[in-house]
Design a protein around this motif. Sequence first.
Motif, PDB file in Angstrom:
ATOM      1  N   MET A   1      -8.165   0.421  11.921  1.00  8.90           N
ATOM      2  CA  MET A   1      -7.031   0.844  11.102  1.00  8.90           C
ATOM      3  C   MET A   1      -7.537   1.298   9.740  1.00  8.90           C
ATOM      4  N   GLU A   2      -6.885   2.320   9.212  1.00  9.04           N
ATOM      5  CA  GLU A   2      -7.299   2.821   7.894  1.00  9.04           C
ATOM      6  C   GLU A   2      -6.082   3.261   7.098  1.00  9.04           C
ATOM      7  N   PHE A   3      -6.197   3.132   5.771  1.00  7.48           N
ATOM      8  CA  PHE A   3      -5.122   3.560   4.887  1.00  7.48           C
ATOM      9  C   PHE A   3      -5.173   5.064   4.686  1.00  7.48           C
ATOM     10  N   VAL A   4      -3.994   5.674   4.645  1.00 11.93           N
ATOM     11  CA  VAL A   4      -3.870   7.102   4.353  1.00 11.93           C
ATOM     12  C   VAL A   4      -2.828   7.272   3.259  1.00 11.93           C
ATOM     13  N   LYS A   5      -2.955   8.336   2.496  1.00 20.24           N
ATOM     14  CA  LYS A   5      -2.029   8.582   1.388  1.00 20.24           C
ATOM     15  C   LYS A   5      -0.777   9.276   1.911  1.00 20.24           C
ATOM     16  N   THR A   6       0.381   8.834   1.440  1.00 20.04           N
ATOM     17  CA  THR A   6       1.648   9.448   1.835  1.00 20.04           C
ATOM     18  C   THR A   6       2.114  10.414   0.747  1.00 20.04           C
ATOM     19  N   ALA A   7       3.256  11.087   1.006  1.00 20.67           N
ATOM     20  CA  ALA A   7       3.697  12.176   0.142  1.00 20.67           C
ATOM     21  C   ALA A   7       4.008  11.746  -1.289  1.00 20.67           C
ATOM     22  N   ASP A   8       4.358  10.473  -1.505  1.00 19.09           N
ATOM     23  CA  ASP A   8       4.649  10.036  -2.878  1.00 19.09           C
ATOM     24  C   ASP A   8       3.424   9.432  -3.570  1.00 19.09           C
ATOM     25  N   GLY A   9       2.259   9.532  -2.925  1.00 19.35           N
ATOM     26  CA  GLY A   9       1.020   9.034  -3.520  1.00 19.35           C
ATOM     27  C   GLY A   9       0.670   7.614  -3.113  1.00 19.35           C
ATOM     28  N   SER A  10       1.620   6.888  -2.530  1.00 19.48           N
ATOM     29  CA  SER A  10       1.339   5.523  -2.084  1.00 19.48           C
ATOM     30  C   SER A  10       0.658   5.559  -0.722  1.00 19.48           C
ATOM     31  N   LYS A  11       0.014   4.461  -0.387  1.00 19.21           N
ATOM     32  CA  LYS A  11      -0.732   4.397   0.868  1.00 19.21           C
ATOM     33  C   LYS A  11       0.083   3.734   1.983  1.00 19.21           C
ATOM     34  N   THR A  12      -0.234   4.129   3.210  1.00 21.36           N
ATOM     35  CA  THR A  12       0.244   3.414   4.373  1.00 21.36           C
ATOM     36  C   THR A  12      -0.914   3.242   5.333  1.00 21.36           C
ATOM     37  N   LEU A  13      -0.773   2.301   6.215  1.00 23.31           N
ATOM     38  CA  LEU A  13      -1.827   2.019   7.181  1.00 23.31           C
ATOM     39  C   LEU A  13      -1.511   2.725   8.493  1.00 23.31           C
ATOM     40  N   TYR A  14      -2.500   3.375   9.062  1.00 21.59           N
ATOM     41  CA  TYR A  14      -2.328   4.022  10.367  1.00 21.59           C
ATOM     42  C   TYR A  14      -2.889   3.114  11.451  1.00 21.59           C
ATOM     43  N   HIS A  15      -2.045   2.798  12.424  1.00 26.08           N
ATOM     44  CA  HIS A  15      -2.451   1.929  13.521  1.00 26.08           C
ATOM     45  C   HIS A  15      -2.773   2.815  14.721  1.00 26.08           C
ATOM     46  N   GLU A  16      -4.051   3.025  14.962  1.00 30.02           N
ATOM     47  CA  GLU A  16      -4.485   3.970  15.992  1.00 30.02           C
ATOM     48  C   GLU A  16      -4.039   3.535  17.387  1.00 30.02           C
ATOM     49  N   GLU A  17      -4.073   2.234  17.646  1.00 29.68           N
ATOM     50  CA  GLU A  17      -3.710   1.737  18.976  1.00 29.68           C
ATOM     51  C   GLU A  17      -2.243   1.994  19.285  1.00 29.68           C
ATOM     52  N   VAL A  18      -1.373   1.780  18.278  1.00 30.82           N
ATOM     53  CA  VAL A  18       0.062   2.024  18.444  1.00 30.82           C
ATOM     54  C   VAL A  18       0.362   3.517  18.348  1.00 30.82           C
TER      55      VAL A  18
END
Length: 221
Positions: A1-18
């Motif tokens: 899993m890795e954090f990615v930046k969203t449109a408002d500049g905050s981060k979210t985590l991407y769950h590759e398995e899901v």
Amino acid sequence: MEFVKTADGSKTLYHEEVGEHYHSKHGAHQESVHVFLNTGLRYWLEKESSGSASVLEIGFGTGLNFLMTADYCHQHQISLDYVGIEAFPLSQELIQQSDYGQYVADVIWESFVEKYPNAINSRTKLLDTVQVEVAHQKVMEFHSDELFDVIYFDAFAEIHQPEMWTPETLAHVCQFLKSGGVFVTYAITGNLKRAMKALGFSIEKAPGAPGKREMLRATKL
């Protein structure tokens, strides 16, 4: 899993398995504040004119919804009791990598990061007015004698996690909500509305967060 930046500049985590992000890629911070804090908790607080609140979150994840809620309650001197159900709690290291400290008071962030491991399966006081527990179990295994004022339903989308959106799961979750309590989620579908009505809720469409036109808010009658 890795954090990615969203449109408002905050981060979210991407769950590759899901195959899905933990929060909206249109803005993780914006979504959390709009859907859960403003449309959920603040709505309930204004309705009840209360100086305390208890929240049950389905899908604790990165802790973003908790942090936004804890910060608001800290600012407004509201006592908060918060339980988040999470089948797969994140590591303390991943929590720190979220950089969510920029959105809350230092005392909230520092206490949360430090005490997060203690909060797994144990009610933990972060501040005099804020306590949190991360219930490390699947949602259908969760049981509590406590009833909550607000439910944040933040499971992965139905297309990725259909078992979380069944009438049986919703019924199990909603038994822990007080009469007059509020259930909020980012989604709104015909099946969800019918299930909530069948459970004895008054439902309403609310404006959605960026990227979604509408969301669901339901009040237990």
